[in-house]
Write a protein that holds these residues in place. Structure first.
Motif, PDB file in Angstrom:
ATOM      1  N   LEU A   1       3.218  -9.278  10.190  1.00 55.79           N
ATOM      2  CA  LEU A   1       4.130  -9.117  11.314  1.00 55.79           C
ATOM      3  C   LEU A   1       4.999  -7.846  11.477  1.00 55.79           C
ATOM      4  O   LEU A   1       5.735  -7.818  10.312  1.00 55.79           O
ATOM      5  N   GLN A   2       5.130  -7.348  12.362  1.00 54.69           N
ATOM      6  CA  GLN A   2       6.168  -6.234  12.624  1.00 54.69           C
ATOM      7  C   GLN A   2       7.404  -6.942  13.365  1.00 54.69           C
ATOM      8  O   GLN A   2       7.123  -8.042  13.761  1.00 54.69           O
ATOM      9  N   LEU A   3       8.454  -6.340  13.327  1.00 49.10           N
ATOM     10  CA  LEU A   3       9.747  -6.737  13.990  1.00 49.10           C
ATOM     11  C   LEU A   3       9.606  -7.535  15.409  1.00 49.10           C
ATOM     12  O   LEU A   3       9.926  -8.717  15.539  1.00 49.10           O
TER      13      LEU A   3
ATOM     14  N   LEU B   1       9.508 -12.363  18.543  1.00 52.65           N
ATOM     15  CA  LEU B   1       8.903 -13.329  19.523  1.00 52.65           C
ATOM     16  C   LEU B   1       8.292 -14.740  19.130  1.00 52.65           C
ATOM     17  O   LEU B   1       8.656 -15.643  19.670  1.00 52.65           O
ATOM     18  N   LEU B   2       7.937 -14.778  17.773  1.00 54.21           N
ATOM     19  CA  LEU B   2       7.393 -16.043  17.357  1.00 54.21           C
ATOM     20  C   LEU B   2       8.523 -16.871  17.110  1.00 54.21           C
ATOM     21  O   LEU B   2       8.392 -18.144  16.992  1.00 54.21           O
TER      22      LEU B   2
ATOM     23  N   ILE C   1       4.803 -22.193  26.750  1.00 57.88           N
ATOM     24  CA  ILE C   1       3.766 -21.711  26.055  1.00 57.88           C
ATOM     25  C   ILE C   1       3.086 -20.460  26.764  1.00 57.88           C
ATOM     26  O   ILE C   1       2.473 -19.311  26.172  1.00 57.88           O
ATOM     27  N   ARG C   2       2.751 -20.415  28.210  1.00 56.02           N
ATOM     28  CA  ARG C   2       2.231 -19.599  28.935  1.00 56.02           C
ATOM     29  C   ARG C   2       3.023 -18.249  29.093  1.00 56.02           C
ATOM     30  O   ARG C   2       2.318 -17.055  28.702  1.00 56.02           O
ATOM     31  N   HIS C   3       4.472 -18.441  28.852  1.00 59.22           N
ATOM     32  CA  HIS C   3       5.460 -17.101  28.850  1.00 59.22           C
ATOM     33  C   HIS C   3       4.951 -16.482  27.432  1.00 59.22           C
ATOM     34  O   HIS C   3       5.057 -15.276  27.265  1.00 59.22           O
TER      35      HIS C   3
ATOM     36  N   ARG D   1       3.662 -12.736  26.678  1.00 56.71           N
ATOM     37  CA  ARG D   1       4.248 -11.734  25.911  1.00 56.71           C
ATOM     38  C   ARG D   1       3.711 -11.344  24.720  1.00 56.71           C
ATOM     39  O   ARG D   1       3.585 -10.164  24.273  1.00 56.71           O
ATOM     40  N   LEU D   2       3.014 -12.285  23.957  1.00 57.31           N
ATOM     41  CA  LEU D   2       2.258 -11.674  22.732  1.00 57.31           C
ATOM     42  C   LEU D   2       1.031 -11.107  23.059  1.00 57.31           C
ATOM     43  O   LEU D   2       0.596 -10.225  22.426  1.00 57.31           O
TER      44      LEU D   2
END
Length: 124
Positions: free
Chosen positions: A56-58, A63-64, A83-85, A89-90
């Motif tokens: 993972l990057q920053l 986000l996670l 969850i949808r949001h 974003r992911l």
């Protein structure tokens, strides 16, 4: 999505037992951490392990972590929005990573040629 009143820890343990997720370290590490900690803590620790391993990057890490903080804290309608949001974003983050990979993929061969030409000029 089917409504269930089961705790997040139970849901993630069930997810980890699914063969489709056997190779996903984030799922497996979260499920393993649930023996000693509540879901939020286990998920955050799994995200940190993934970041330390270079998976993972920053921006993805942050986000996670935000996603994990909100999991299991809302009613069904708000949980679906949550969850949808974060899915949206992911997806944006994934698209940006693809763009960067495409640009870097084109730059690396050019840099290699330029470096080789510079070395040849130095040797002359």
């Amino acid at each position: 999505m089917t409504y269930t009143a089961r705790p997040m820890s139970e849901l993630w343990r069930q997810l980890a037992q699914n063969e489709a997720y056997s190779g996903f370290s984030l799922v497996q590490d979260t499920a393993a951490g649930l023996a000693d900690a509540p879901f939020g803590v286990a998920f955050a620790a799994a995200v940190e392990r993934a970041a330390e391993a270079g998976f993972l990057q920053l921006p993805g890490r942050q986000l996670l972590l935000e996603f994990g903080e909100g999991c299991g804290r809302y009613d069904l309608a708000r949980q679906e929005q949550h969850i949808r949001h974060y899915c949206d974003r992911l997806a944006e983050l994934e698209e940006e990573a693809r763009r960067q990979a495409a640009v870097k993929g084109r730059i690396c061969p050019v840099m290699g040629l330029a470096g080789g030409a510079a070395l040849a000029l130095l040797l002359l």
